[in-house]
Motif scaffolding. Structure first.
Motif, PDB file in Angstrom:
ATOM      1  N   ALA A   7       0.856  -1.186   0.000  1.00  0.00           N
ATOM      2  CA  ALA A   7       0.000   0.000   0.000  1.00  0.00           C
ATOM      3  C   ALA A   7       0.893   1.237   0.000  1.00  0.00           C
ATOM      4  O   ALA A   7       1.764   1.351   0.858  1.00  0.00           O
ATOM      5  CB  ALA A   7      -0.915  -0.001   1.216  1.00  0.00           C
ATOM      6  N   PRO A   8       0.730   2.184  -0.894  1.00  0.00           N
ATOM      7  CA  PRO A   8      -0.178   2.021  -2.028  1.00  0.00           C
ATOM      8  C   PRO A   8       0.399   1.072  -3.082  1.00  0.00           C
ATOM      9  O   PRO A   8       1.613   0.944  -3.203  1.00  0.00           O
ATOM     10  CB  PRO A   8      -0.291   3.439  -2.582  1.00  0.00           C
ATOM     11  CG  PRO A   8       1.037   4.063  -2.271  1.00  0.00           C
ATOM     12  CD  PRO A   8       1.451   3.462  -0.950  1.00  0.00           C
ATOM     13  N   GLU A  24      -5.884   3.601 -15.566  1.00  0.00           N
ATOM     14  CA  GLU A  24      -6.931   4.121 -14.670  1.00  0.00           C
ATOM     15  C   GLU A  24      -8.108   3.162 -14.580  1.00  0.00           C
ATOM     16  O   GLU A  24      -8.753   3.050 -13.530  1.00  0.00           O
ATOM     17  CB  GLU A  24      -7.380   5.512 -15.142  1.00  0.00           C
ATOM     18  CG  GLU A  24      -6.326   6.582 -14.878  1.00  0.00           C
ATOM     19  CD  GLU A  24      -6.559   7.858 -15.668  1.00  0.00           C
ATOM     20  OE1 GLU A  24      -7.545   7.919 -16.446  1.00  0.00           O
ATOM     21  OE2 GLU A  24      -5.739   8.789 -15.532  1.00  0.00           O
ATOM     22  N   GLN A  27      -6.935   0.581 -12.201  1.00  0.00           N
ATOM     23  CA  GLN A  27      -6.899   1.237 -10.888  1.00  0.00           C
ATOM     24  C   GLN A  27      -8.302   1.257 -10.263  1.00  0.00           C
ATOM     25  O   GLN A  27      -8.485   0.893  -9.092  1.00  0.00           O
ATOM     26  CB  GLN A  27      -6.377   2.668 -11.067  1.00  0.00           C
ATOM     27  CG  GLN A  27      -6.321   3.494  -9.779  1.00  0.00           C
ATOM     28  CD  GLN A  27      -5.914   4.940 -10.075  1.00  0.00           C
ATOM     29  OE1 GLN A  27      -6.342   5.521 -11.077  1.00  0.00           O
ATOM     30  NE2 GLN A  27      -5.077   5.510  -9.230  1.00  0.00           N
ATOM     31  N   ALA A  28      -9.295   1.646 -11.059  1.00  0.00           N
ATOM     32  CA  ALA A  28     -10.672   1.701 -10.553  1.00  0.00           C
ATOM     33  C   ALA A  28     -11.185   0.309 -10.196  1.00  0.00           C
ATOM     34  O   ALA A  28     -11.862   0.135  -9.165  1.00  0.00           O
ATOM     35  CB  ALA A  28     -11.581   2.348 -11.607  1.00  0.00           C
ATOM     36  N   LEU A  30      -9.427  -2.290  -9.177  1.00  0.00           N
ATOM     37  CA  LEU A  30      -8.775  -2.744  -7.945  1.00  0.00           C
ATOM     38  C   LEU A  30      -9.348  -2.043  -6.717  1.00  0.00           C
ATOM     39  O   LEU A  30      -9.483  -2.642  -5.655  1.00  0.00           O
ATOM     40  CB  LEU A  30      -7.263  -2.502  -8.032  1.00  0.00           C
ATOM     41  CG  LEU A  30      -6.528  -3.382  -9.055  1.00  0.00           C
ATOM     42  CD1 LEU A  30      -5.091  -2.899  -9.238  1.00  0.00           C
ATOM     43  CD2 LEU A  30      -6.533  -4.835  -8.600  1.00  0.00           C
ATOM     44  N   LYS A  31      -9.701  -0.786  -6.880  1.00  0.00           N
ATOM     45  CA  LYS A  31     -10.313  -0.052  -5.760  1.00  0.00           C
ATOM     46  C   LYS A  31     -11.709  -0.596  -5.473  1.00  0.00           C
ATOM     47  O   LYS A  31     -12.085  -0.828  -4.324  1.00  0.00           O
ATOM     48  CB  LYS A  31     -10.366   1.447  -6.070  1.00  0.00           C
ATOM     49  CG  LYS A  31      -9.005   2.131  -5.974  1.00  0.00           C
ATOM     50  CD  LYS A  31      -9.115   3.624  -6.280  1.00  0.00           C
ATOM     51  CE  LYS A  31      -7.769   4.306  -6.090  1.00  0.00           C
ATOM     52  NZ  LYS A  31      -7.808   5.744  -6.440  1.00  0.00           N
ATOM     53  N   GLN A  32     -12.493  -0.805  -6.547  1.00  0.00           N
ATOM     54  CA  GLN A  32     -13.871  -1.280  -6.360  1.00  0.00           C
ATOM     55  C   GLN A  32     -13.907  -2.704  -5.824  1.00  0.00           C
ATOM     56  O   GLN A  32     -14.657  -3.012  -4.900  1.00  0.00           O
ATOM     57  CB  GLN A  32     -14.620  -1.239  -7.699  1.00  0.00           C
ATOM     58  CG  GLN A  32     -14.952   0.156  -8.195  1.00  0.00           C
ATOM     59  CD  GLN A  32     -15.297   0.160  -9.681  1.00  0.00           C
ATOM     60  OE1 GLN A  32     -15.478  -0.888 -10.293  1.00  0.00           O
ATOM     61  NE2 GLN A  32     -15.371   1.350 -10.266  1.00  0.00           N
ATOM     62  N   GLY A  35     -10.897  -2.714  -2.586  1.00  0.00           N
ATOM     63  CA  GLY A  35     -10.707  -1.587  -1.687  1.00  0.00           C
ATOM     64  C   GLY A  35      -9.256  -1.182  -1.531  1.00  0.00           C
ATOM     65  O   GLY A  35      -8.863  -0.627  -0.499  1.00  0.00           O
ATOM     66  N   LEU A  36      -8.445  -1.463  -2.562  1.00  0.00           N
ATOM     67  CA  LEU A  36      -7.014  -1.185  -2.459  1.00  0.00           C
ATOM     68  C   LEU A  36      -6.700   0.280  -2.744  1.00  0.00           C
ATOM     69  O   LEU A  36      -7.384   0.945  -3.522  1.00  0.00           O
ATOM     70  CB  LEU A  36      -6.242  -2.060  -3.455  1.00  0.00           C
ATOM     71  CG  LEU A  36      -6.285  -3.568  -3.201  1.00  0.00           C
ATOM     72  CD1 LEU A  36      -5.582  -4.310  -4.335  1.00  0.00           C
ATOM     73  CD2 LEU A  36      -5.629  -3.907  -1.866  1.00  0.00           C
ATOM     74  N   ASP A  37      -5.651   0.762  -2.117  1.00  0.00           N
ATOM     75  CA  ASP A  37      -5.103   2.090  -2.396  1.00  0.00           C
ATOM     76  C   ASP A  37      -4.143   1.937  -3.570  1.00  0.00           C
ATOM     77  O   ASP A  37      -3.118   1.267  -3.457  1.00  0.00           O
ATOM     78  CB  ASP A  37      -4.360   2.591  -1.141  1.00  0.00           C
ATOM     79  CG  ASP A  37      -3.744   3.969  -1.337  1.00  0.00           C
ATOM     80  OD1 ASP A  37      -4.064   4.623  -2.352  1.00  0.00           O
ATOM     81  OD2 ASP A  37      -2.926   4.371  -0.494  1.00  0.00           O
ATOM     82  N   VAL A  38      -4.492   2.530  -4.737  1.00  0.00           N
ATOM     83  CA  VAL A  38      -3.734   2.295  -5.965  1.00  0.00           C
ATOM     84  C   VAL A  38      -3.334   3.619  -6.602  1.00  0.00           C
ATOM     85  O   VAL A  38      -4.163   4.500  -6.806  1.00  0.00           O
ATOM     86  CB  VAL A  38      -4.571   1.476  -6.985  1.00  0.00           C
ATOM     87  CG1 VAL A  38      -3.729   1.123  -8.209  1.00  0.00           C
ATOM     88  CG2 VAL A  38      -5.123   0.207  -6.344  1.00  0.00           C
TER      89      VAL A  38
END
Length: 313
Positions: A7-8, A24, A27-28, A30-32, A35-38
């Motif tokens: 992280a990140p 991107e 990135q989106a 992985l976040k969705q 819940g990772l900080d990317v």
């Protein structure tokens, strides 16, 4: 989850508008999904810098991925996102393809400000592409066309068309659609006319081979039908010693549980030599079976005389 991924998490990416869109997008996801900080690590590659020569003369499409791999190796980034058709068929030791996402439109697109189709282009019209595959396929469809080199990122290529340097250019439909530029497409080639490149329209995620927990997590992003299709396509090229100096097309589609793979090989120098075309199919349940199907297609191309097409001049 902190033990699973750093992280990140940093994604190495080229800085072209399309490459950034792709990074991107991942990135989106992985976040969705997790819940990772990317974050993103933007880079300029040799492939972006050398614009006055065709890729096949300066080291191939691997020029677009080498610097990103170096960033992974040095720990400056943890994963890299690529257009899969730019990824060499054999990754260097220590690297692995962790996931392939669902494919966008795999077809080639004709972009022109004047003409609505390939058939409408006048005799001797100037068409831009630097893909040897597209060159040999275009020549088989319209031997009269003047096919000229076209390098640069997507926006650069469109600008060259708009400046009047070409009557039309051929681009991957996927990139235009991803950037909201589908309106620039005048005609989309049927795959029976212009067979796509292996992996065209698919995004691949590359990591270090020993990044076990991260690889396991990224495996959740694999789109299985695309994953198996591209394994078959890439296996054709790998079995023939594939590089971007080889005008090879390979495209697989599903019919139920059966994977149908079409491949075509042209001669890079002798334009009068006919295209070699093969079609194979099999019930495919895993990557090994998909690769075996690609190897069968390559063997059939060799039986048609592929070795004479592959010999370097």
């Amino acid at each position: 989850m902190s033990h699973v991924a750093p992280a990140p998490l940093l994604i190495a990416t080229r800085e072209s508008r399309l490459a950034l869109w792709q990074a991107e997008h991942v990135q989106a996801l992985l976040k969705q999904r997790f819940g990772l900080d990317v974050g993103l690590l933007g880079m300029t590659t040799r492939g972006d810098q050398i614009l006055d020569r065709t890729l096949s003369k300066v080291g191939g499409k691997g020029l677009f991925v080498k610097e990103l791999e170096t960033a992974l190796e040095e720990g400056r980034a943890h994963l890299a996102v690529h257009s899969l058709k730019d990824v060499p068929m054999d990754l260097p030791d220590g690297f692995a393809l962790a996931a392939v996402l669902e494919r966008e439109d795999p077809r080639d697109a004709l972009v022109s400000n004047t003409y609505a189709s390939l058939a409408e282009l006048p005799q001797g019209a100037k068409v831009g592409t630097s893909s040897l595959r597209r060159v040999v396929l275009l020549r088989s469809l319209r031997p009269d066309l003047q096919i000229e080199p076209l390098r640069g990122n997507l926006d650069t290529r469109l600008r060259k068309l708009d400046d009047g340097q070409y009557d039309a250019i051929v681009l991957a439909a996927a990139g235009l659609k991803r950037l909201g530029l589908a309106s620039r497409i005048r005609a989309t080639f049927d795959t029976s006319e212009m067979l796509p490149a292996a992996g065209q329209g698919a995004l691949g995620i590359e990591v270090l081979a020993d990044a076990g927990p991260l690889r396991a997590q990224l495996a959740d992003l694999i789109h299985r039908p695309t994953w198996l299709s591209v394994h078959a396509e890439r296996a054709v090229s790998r079995a023939l010693g594939g590089s971007c100096s080889m005008p090879l097309a390979a495209h697989a589609v599903w019919h139920g549980d059966t994977l149908h793979l079409n491949a075509a090989l042209g001669h890079g120098q002798e334009t009068t030599r006919p295209l070699l075309r093969v079609s194979v199919e099999a019930s495919v349940a895993d990557a090994d079976a998909a690769s075996a199907l690609g190897e069968e297609a390559a063997a059939r191309l060799r039986a048609l005389g592929a070795d004479g097409y592959l010999a370097t001049p």
